[in-house]
Write an enzyme that holds these catalytic residues in place. Structure first.
Site, PDB file in Angstrom:
ATOM      1  N   SER A 248      -1.683  32.107  31.989  1.00 22.93           N
ATOM      2  CA  SER A 248      -2.220  31.111  32.626  1.00 22.93           C
ATOM      3  C   SER A 248      -1.170  29.563  32.524  1.00 22.93           C
ATOM      4  CB  SER A 248      -3.542  30.808  32.343  1.00 22.93           C
ATOM      5  OG  SER A 248      -3.869  29.501  33.146  1.00 22.93           O
ATOM      6  N   VAL A 249      -1.053  29.033  33.164  1.00 22.97           N
ATOM      7  CA  VAL A 249      -0.615  27.622  32.911  1.00 22.97           C
ATOM      8  C   VAL A 249      -1.282  26.828  32.028  1.00 22.97           C
ATOM      9  CG1 VAL A 249       1.062  27.380  35.044  1.00 22.97           C
ATOM     10  CG2 VAL A 249      -1.438  26.429  35.075  1.00 22.97           C
TER      11      VAL A 249
ATOM     12  N   LYS B  37      -4.429  16.467  42.463  1.00 24.66           N
ATOM     13  CA  LYS B  37      -3.031  16.140  43.001  1.00 24.66           C
ATOM     14  C   LYS B  37      -2.540  14.973  42.876  1.00 24.66           C
ATOM     15  CE  LYS B  37      -2.052  20.367  44.238  1.00 24.66           C
ATOM     16  NZ  LYS B  37      -0.760  20.960  43.112  1.00 24.66           N
TER      17      LYS B  37
ATOM     18  N   ALA C 166       3.139  27.563  54.988  1.00 32.31           N
ATOM     19  CA  ALA C 166       2.026  28.786  55.194  1.00 32.31           C
ATOM     20  C   ALA C 166       2.209  29.820  53.844  1.00 32.31           C
ATOM     21  CB  ALA C 166       2.590  29.838  56.201  1.00 32.31           C
TER      22      ALA C 166
ATOM     23  N   TYR D 105      -9.861  18.746  44.153  1.00 38.17           N
ATOM     24  CA  TYR D 105      -8.310  18.781  44.204  1.00 38.17           C
ATOM     25  C   TYR D 105      -7.405  17.628  44.721  1.00 38.17           C
ATOM     26  CZ  TYR D 105      -4.303  21.458  46.680  1.00 38.17           C
ATOM     27  OH  TYR D 105      -2.998  21.856  47.077  1.00 38.17           O
TER      28      TYR D 105
END
Ligand code: NAD
Length: 306
Positions: A75-76, A168, A197, A164
């Site tokens: 995981s990051v 961000k 996409a 989010y």
């Protein structure tokens, strides 16, 4: 014709490279001579579970095309292990693309701590951990390129994405500070708000629109920003997708100076409201206002109108 940009001898770490945008970056840089660490936890789009297949498939694809790549499944949040993979496999790290991401969309009324915390762990802590682990290598070799990934949701807000969007926009402040700290070591950091996409967008956009948003169309801008020839864009914010590339910047109104004494009341602010929010003489700041200078000027003024 312009020379083809290449990355021979360079090592690129792409997080979340098992699909979507990350896969497009990884395959591109490998095709242009770089050695690539393909990191992917193989989680669901909500951040659940893990699977080594996601990264393996991309590594196999790169190798089949004659490129060089290794997989990493951490995981990051364990960014140091990802950077270690680059050092062990290839002996260096030149470019870090912080791309891994998840969504936990829910209206703010129904948001749970877990939705908030997981988003911050992956996007904010994950980007920090990877960059922090790469930083000593970048400083020592006086070379590094970082891309962080924001989102239009972070820049402008979006229904159902309080977690989010907060994470961000954090990518913007993070990037701007890395840009300032890294500049003298030739470490250049920029942030993008992409549109493409991917499994993240396939449920919220119709197929005909998705067909116009190939992840591959985000890659060219990123390729330019992380190339060794880019020494001018540092700490910049870009929107990119569907063939469109644009730069964003902060705009500050000319503002209104008020006298700092007992006449500095709410009514005094209201009296000058139109001037305070007037954008006809805007500034485009890259740092905070010089408050000491403003304060000195304010001291010289007469009392405010009420
Ligand atoms: P995606 O879901 O296709 O790819 C994200 C990848 O990150 C997945 O392969 C996933 O397994 C991986 N991942 C998730 N958590 C991880 C973790 N903890 N450690 C390592 N890997 C992890 O989505 P995408 O659309 O390609 O998104 C890439 C980035 O772009 C994300 O940061 C996303 O928030 C951002 N973004 C995308 C869009 C868009 O239109 N697609 C818009 C704005 C921002």
């Amino acid at each position: 014709m312009a020379e083809q940009l290449r990355y021979d001898g360079q090592v690129v770490v792409v997080t979340g490279a098992g699909g979507g945008l990350g896969k497009a970056y990884a395959t591109f840089f490998a095709s242009r001579g770089a050695s690539v660490v393909v990191n992917d936890l193989g989680a669901s789009s909500k951040g659940e579970g893990n699977n080594s297949r996601a990264a393996d498939v991309v590594v196999n694809e790169i190798e089949a095309a004659g490129g060089k790549a290794v997989a990493n499944y951490d995981s990051v949040e364990d960014g140091d292990k990802i950077i270690d993979t680059a050092i062990k496999a290839f002996g260096r790290i030149d470019i870090l693309i912080n791309n891994a991401g998840i969504l936990r969309d829910v209206s703010f009324k129904n948001m749970k701590d877990q939705d908030w915390d997981l988003i911050f762990k992956v996007h904010v802590k994950g980007s920090y951990k990877c960059a922090r682990a790469a930083w000593p290598y970048f400083r020592k070799q006086k070379y590094g390129r970082v891309i962080n990934t924001a989102s239009a949701a972070g820049l402008f807000g979006n229904f159902g994405q309080a977690n989010y969007s907060a994470a961000k926009l954090a990518m913007v402040g993070f990037t701007e500070t890395l840009a300032k700290e890294g500049a003298k070591y030739n470490i250049i950091s920029n942030v993008i708000a992409p549109v493409a996409a991917s499994r993240m967008t396939e449920t919220i956009m119709p197929p005909d629109v998705l067909a116009l948003m190939k992840p591959e169309w985000v890659v060219p801008l990123v390729a330019v920003l992380v190339h060794k020839n880019n020494t001018s864009e540092n700490g910049s914010i870009f929107e990119v997708g569907g063939g469109h590339v644009a730069k964003l910047r902060w705009e500050r109104s000319g503002g209104q100076l008020l006298k700092c004494d007992e006449s500095y009341t709410p009514s005094a602010v209201l009296k000058k409201w139109d001037q305070a929010i007037d954008f006809s003489n805007p500034q485009y700041p890259s740092g905070p206002n010089d408050f000491l200078t403003l304060l000195e000027e304010s001291m010289k003024m007469g009392p405010n109108e009420q």
